[in-house]
Enzyme design. Structure first.
Site, short mmCIF file in Angstrom:
data_model
loop_
_atom_site.label_atom_id
_atom_site.label_comp_id
_atom_site.label_asym_id
_atom_site.label_seq_id
_atom_site.Cartn_x
_atom_site.Cartn_y
_atom_site.Cartn_z
N GLY A 133 0.80 -1.22 0.00
CA GLY A 133 0.00 0.00 0.00
C GLY A 133 0.84 1.27 0.00
O GLY A 133 0.29 2.38 0.17
N GLU A 174 5.05 2.91 8.34
CA GLU A 174 4.71 1.67 9.05
C GLU A 174 5.91 1.16 9.85
O GLU A 174 5.78 0.72 10.99
CB GLU A 174 4.25 0.60 8.06
CG GLU A 174 2.88 0.87 7.47
CD GLU A 174 2.51 -0.11 6.37
OE1 GLU A 174 1.30 -0.28 6.12
OE2 GLU A 174 3.42 -0.71 5.76
#
Length: 234
Positions: free
Chosen positions: A97, A103
């Protein structure tokens, strides 16, 4: 909504405790978790979340999850996120993504990371899913050559690196951080830690999608339940 993804996401709620600061991952399974978390908050649970992408932040706001900036917290107790691949040692490929940099920042800062996936994401060896590598746009072609060399030198098979494009064909995809994504199709990554180190040493690489020694628990969604697998670090 996928039943297996939902089962994995709901099982992750068992690890959430009142007062926690949560890292909120990106992707479809993480969004199911965020929606379910919002329902728990409506019922009285008190937590706050640090989103890993703009899309995650939007999803959390819609679900009623209070958000906090990462620079405003002393610690992140738990991160719940998805993955594109998980091997038996809990090495991950993430970044499908295009949120891998943020992240990894949040995962690295967390006391514990839970990965929620379906069984198709569990593999014996990483590499079936293209490895995303977030790069600085300046000198991108030069960086891509060094990425290719690093992959080959660490045993990655049939390495091919392509610049990720926008789905509408309007040009290269640009991440939330203003970078490009190189997708490296390797087929097999036999030495994930060595490959991660080699990629990290390339100046134009902002981050790569190999998450090494970060996941503590993997929850695998099945048709009628979820399997919880905890990694022993002894």
């Amino acid at each position: 909504m996928s039943v297996v993804k939902e089962n994995a996401a709901l099982a992750a709620l068992d690890f959430v405790e009142d007062g926690m600061v949560l890292g909120l991952g990106s992707g479809s399974t993480a969004e199911i978790f965020i929606d379910a978390l919002g329902e728990r908050i409506a019922g009285g649970l008190k937590v706050s979340g640090v989103p890993t992408s703009k899309r995650t932040a939007e999803c959390a706001i819609e679900a009623g999850v209070p958000l906090v900036e990462p620079d405003k917290v002393d610690r992140i107790n738990l991160t719940v996120d998805g993955a594109d691949e998980v091997d038996p040692a809990f090495n991950l490929i993430k970044g499908g993504g295009a949120c891998l940099l943020r992240e990894k920042i949040i995962a690295q800062a967390s006391d514990r990371m839970i990965v929620i996936v379906d069984s198709l994401k569990m593999v014996e060896m990483l590499g079936r899913f293209p490895l995303p590598i977030e790069v600085e746009p300046f000198g991108m072609a030069l960086t891509a050559e060094q990425v290719f060399d690093a992959l080959k030198s660490t045993g990655c098979e049939e390495a091919q690196t392509v610049l990720r494009q926008m789905k509408d064909g309007s040009g290269p995809l640009v991440t939330d951080g203003g970078n490009y994504i190189l997708d490296s199709r390797c087929r097999k990554i036999p030495n994930p830690a060595d490959t991660a180190l080699a990629l990290s040493q390339i100046p134009g690489v902002m981050e790569h999608g190999l998450f090494i020694d970060l996941a503590d628990v993997v929850i695998v969604g099945e048709a009628d339940h979820a399997r919880v697998i905890e990694l022993s670090r002894d």
